[in-house]
Design a protein around this motif. Structure first.
Motif, mmCIF file in Angstrom:
data_model
loop_
_atom_site.group_PDB
_atom_site.id
_atom_site.type_symbol
_atom_site.label_atom_id
_atom_site.label_comp_id
_atom_site.label_asym_id
_atom_site.label_seq_id
_atom_site.Cartn_x
_atom_site.Cartn_y
_atom_site.Cartn_z
ATOM 1 N N SER A 1 29.452 37.065 21.270
ATOM 2 C CA SER A 1 28.620 35.874 21.451
ATOM 3 C C SER A 1 29.378 34.772 22.167
ATOM 4 O O SER A 1 28.828 34.087 23.045
ATOM 5 N N MET A 2 30.643 34.579 21.791
ATOM 6 C CA MET A 2 31.427 33.530 22.437
ATOM 7 C C MET A 2 31.676 33.858 23.913
ATOM 8 O O MET A 2 31.684 32.968 24.759
ATOM 9 N N GLN A 3 31.859 35.134 24.214
ATOM 10 C CA GLN A 3 32.011 35.518 25.623
ATOM 11 C C GLN A 3 30.725 35.207 26.391
ATOM 12 O O GLN A 3 30.760 34.671 27.513
ATOM 13 N N ASN A 4 29.584 35.575 25.787
ATOM 14 C CA ASN A 4 28.298 35.258 26.439
ATOM 15 C C ASN A 4 28.110 33.757 26.557
ATOM 16 O O ASN A 4 27.610 33.253 27.581
ATOM 17 N N ALA A 5 28.468 33.008 25.502
ATOM 18 C CA ALA A 5 28.357 31.539 25.543
ATOM 19 C C ALA A 5 29.230 30.982 26.649
ATOM 20 O O ALA A 5 28.833 30.036 27.357
ATOM 21 N N ALA A 6 30.411 31.557 26.831
ATOM 22 C CA ALA A 6 31.299 31.082 27.900
ATOM 23 C C ALA A 6 30.643 31.280 29.258
ATOM 24 O O ALA A 6 30.696 30.404 30.131
ATOM 25 N N VAL A 7 30.004 32.446 29.442
ATOM 26 C CA VAL A 7 29.303 32.698 30.710
ATOM 27 C C VAL A 7 28.167 31.699 30.905
ATOM 28 O O VAL A 7 27.984 31.130 31.985
ATOM 29 N N ASP A 8 27.385 31.460 29.813
ATOM 30 C CA ASP A 8 26.254 30.523 29.920
ATOM 31 C C ASP A 8 26.743 29.114 30.207
ATOM 32 O O ASP A 8 26.164 28.393 31.048
ATOM 33 N N ARG B 1 29.494 28.250 31.664
ATOM 34 C CA ARG B 1 29.972 28.210 33.048
ATOM 35 C C ARG B 1 28.797 28.068 34.014
ATOM 36 O O ARG B 1 28.853 27.295 34.963
ATOM 37 N N SER B 2 27.704 28.828 33.742
ATOM 38 C CA SER B 2 26.511 28.728 34.598
ATOM 39 C C SER B 2 25.918 27.336 34.544
ATOM 40 O O SER B 2 25.523 26.770 35.567
ATOM 41 N N ILE B 3 25.851 26.734 33.330
ATOM 42 C CA ILE B 3 25.318 25.364 33.196
ATOM 43 C C ILE B 3 26.176 24.398 33.985
ATOM 44 O O ILE B 3 25.681 23.528 34.710
ATOM 45 N N GLY B 4 27.504 24.532 33.837
ATOM 46 C CA GLY B 4 28.408 23.640 34.569
ATOM 47 C C GLY B 4 28.244 23.778 36.066
ATOM 48 O O GLY B 4 28.201 22.781 36.792
ATOM 49 N N GLU B 5 28.141 25.039 36.549
ATOM 50 C CA GLU B 5 27.958 25.237 37.988
ATOM 51 C C GLU B 5 26.626 24.666 38.450
ATOM 52 O O GLU B 5 26.531 24.064 39.524
ATOM 53 N N GLY B 6 25.546 24.845 37.606
ATOM 54 C CA GLY B 6 24.238 24.297 37.963
ATOM 55 C C GLY B 6 24.252 22.786 38.025
ATOM 56 O O GLY B 6 23.724 22.171 38.950
ATOM 57 N N LEU B 7 24.868 22.148 37.022
ATOM 58 C CA LEU B 7 24.955 20.681 37.026
ATOM 59 C C LEU B 7 25.753 20.182 38.221
ATOM 60 O O LEU B 7 25.377 19.205 38.876
ATOM 61 N N ALA B 8 26.864 20.863 38.513
ATOM 62 C CA ALA B 8 27.686 20.436 39.654
ATOM 63 C C ALA B 8 26.940 20.604 40.957
ATOM 64 O O ALA B 8 26.972 19.734 41.830
ATOM 65 N N ALA B 9 26.219 21.745 41.088
ATOM 66 C CA ALA B 9 25.462 21.967 42.333
ATOM 67 C C ALA B 9 24.343 20.974 42.467
ATOM 68 O O ALA B 9 24.092 20.418 43.539
ATOM 69 N N TRP B 10 23.600 20.684 41.367
ATOM 70 C CA TRP B 10 22.485 19.733 41.443
ATOM 71 C C TRP B 10 22.973 18.326 41.690
ATOM 72 O O TRP B 10 22.323 17.510 42.315
#
Length: 570
Positions: free
Chosen positions: A551-558, A560-569
């Protein structure tokens, strides 16, 4: 003589009058069959001919062929031959087919007997006026086809109205003619000062134009774009009012809708307008507040005042305005610079506005200040990065804990095996102790038997001593033997007694060992149970830890995706 003198004076006055007319009018003379006898220079100049070109020719040279062959043209000359005067506006044809309009009188000249002998025509060139009138009539006809037209007396009474006006207001002509203009007004408006002033200005000859709200048949609301035109008489006094109107109800409703939407946008968004070169035309209060300026501070300045100097000098910025000039639409989050270099983030659209021919003529920008949102988003991006780091650390720790738990689970399994072995060995020791106890009990029986034998021997020795005493000297040797036997019996008794004590001590120790082994066995059973429960719990914990790690590995991926999305937006 007096009569002759008067006659001569009259002829002189007539000739003077003819000369005066000849100087001011176009004059031509015809025979009674229409043949041209003479023409003055005014006429010849008007029609574009010389006298030799027209003398002796028929009047029909000045009319269109179709007219010359008509019955009306024949009747026209028949009337002249009968001495009837003709006066009207006529269309004639000059040199080269040029159209000429004249205001003319055809005057039959009578002889002394009252018979017509020739015709004199006096004409005035009214070509320009006729064309103007024709133009006016055409315009009026065109207006009547496309616009609502009403004629009103100076007191507001309706004199006439065209079909367009009647259809617009839903009335028949008889229902409105002679009615006052107020029938098209709301009662409250009729009683107001504005309406009274409106008619006062019209009676003073002042033109009135604008958009007016009117009431049609049945109370239906009508909006018209209208002009009220006072018509002046020859003395410059207004004698009636002509109203030209166009129905703009649908347009008014659309405009009200558009205006309402625009006002709503202006209340909630920052709005600024630019020409195609990027020069500020106007800006609303929201925009000025967002950027920290007053409208007078920015009007007439270029858009580059809101961007970084390096960006303003870049090719990208130049292409941005080139694309706007081509009519391209832009929507994005833009970084802009407010007063004193303050950074401002805006969610904005740049909208090229097209003219009637579909060509851009200005740019309107609608914007929302998202500076706080962007700052919060930047903090969220940072927090997301930190969260990602934390999650990754927790994930790594969870993996390590999972490995540790797995190792502990292995140790606990091995511990359970060792405890199980100890438990088995304790059971073997318990069985050995039981056999030892049985052997001690058996030895105790033997000792008891020996003790009884020793007592018997001791008793026999006592009897032998007694008998030896009785035997006297003969029994002396026997007495010695009996004494030795007694000593041996006593020693055996002492030894047996010690053996009994040792056996009793061994039995006590055996009982203590039995009790200890029982406690150890009980403790081992408890430890075995605890180890079993711990092993099961650790196995469950290991499974849960593995799930946590995944779960923590999946949370890390999620994250990271949120961070990349916020940075891109952002």
């Amino acid at each position: 003589m007096t009569w002759l003198k008067q006659s001569k004076e009259q002829r002189s006055d007539g000739e003077a009058l003819l000369r005066s007319l000849d100087r001011s009018l176009a004059t031509i003379e015809f025979a009674m069959d229409g043949t041209i006898l003479d023409a003055n220079p005014n006429f010849l100049a008007l029609m574009g001919y010389d006298l030799e070109e027209v003398r002796g020719r028929h009047h029909r040279m000045f009319v269109e062929p179709g007219v010359a062959e008509s019955e009306a043209y024949r009747d026209f000359w028949q009337d002249l031959k009968r001495g009837h005067y003709q006066s009207a506006e006529f269309k004639r044809i000059g040199r080269g087919g040029r159209e000429v309009w004249i205001q003319a009188t055809y005057n039959p000249i009578l002889d002394r007997h009252g018979r017509p002998v020739r015709v004199v025509k006096f004409a005035t060139d009214v070509t320009d006026e006729t064309r103007r009138n024709a133009d006016f009539r055409g315009q009026v006809a065109a207006v009547n086809k496309s616009q609502a037209v009403a004629h009103l007396a100076m007191d507001g009474t309706l004199l006439d109205a065209n079909d367009v006006f009647l259809r617009l207001f839903g009335y028949e002509r008889e229902a409105v003619v002679s009615q006052h203009h107020r029938i098209f007004m709301e009662p409250a408006a009729v009683e107001g000062w504005d309406y009274a002033s409106f008619w006062q200005k019209l009676r003073a000859g002042e033109y009135q134009q604008g958009e007016f709200k009117r009431v049609a048949h049945g109370g239906r609301e009508v909006w018209i774009q209208a002009s009220y035109n006072p018509i002046l008489d020859r003395d410059g006094r207004p004698f009636k009012v002509v109203k030209f109107a166009t129905d703009v109800t649908a347009t008014k409703l659309r405009t009200a809708d558009f205006t309402g939407q625009f006002e709503a946008i202006s209340r909630s968004q920052a709005v600024i307008q630019f020409d195609l070169d990027g020069v500020v035309l106007d800006a609303n209060e929201n925009f000025c507040d967002a950027m920290g300026y007053r409208v007078g501070d920015i009007r007439g300045h270029h858009h580059r005042m809101f961007v970084e100097p390096a960006y303003a000098a870049s090719r990208e910025y130049d292409e941005f305005w080139q694309r706007l000039r081509r009519g391209e639409f832009f929507s994005a989050i833009f970084e802009r610079v407010g007063r004193n270099g303050r950074k401002v983030s805006i969610q904005a659209t740049y909208n090229p506005i097209l003219d009637m021919n579909g060509r851009p003529f200005k740019v309107v920008k609608y914007a929302t200040d998202v500076t706080l949102n962007m700052e919060a988003r930047a903090r969220a991006v940072g927090a997301t990065a930190q969260t990602l780091s934390n999650v990754q650390s927790v994930a790594a720790a969870a993996e390590q804990m999972s490995a540790s738990v797995s190792e502990i689970a292995g140790v606990m399994v091995r511990s359970k095996m060792a405890v199980d072995t100890i438990n088995g060995e304790a059971e073997v020791a318990d069985h050995a102790q039981m056999r030892l106890r049985q052997a001690a009990q058996s030895m105790d029986g033997v000792v008891q038997a020996i003790t009884k034998i020793a007592e018997q021997i001791n008793l026999l020795a006592l009897n032998a001593t007694i008998e030896a005493v009785r035997a006297g000297e003969a029994g002396k040797g026997f007495a010695i033997v009996a004494n030795e036997v007694k000593n041996l019996a006593n020693q055996a008794t002492v030894a047996t007694s010690r053996i009994s004590e040792e056996i009793a001590a061994m039995q006590g120790v055996s009982d203590e060992v039995a009790d200890t082994l029982a406690s150890i066995s009980k403790g081992i059973s408890s430890v075995q149970e605890f180890v079993t429960q711990a092993a099961c719990a650790i196995e469950e914990q290991s499974a849960v830890t593995r799930d946590i790690s995944v779960s923590m590995q999946n949370a890390a991926v999620d994250v990271r995706s949120i961070g990349e999305g916020l940075a891109a937006w952002a």
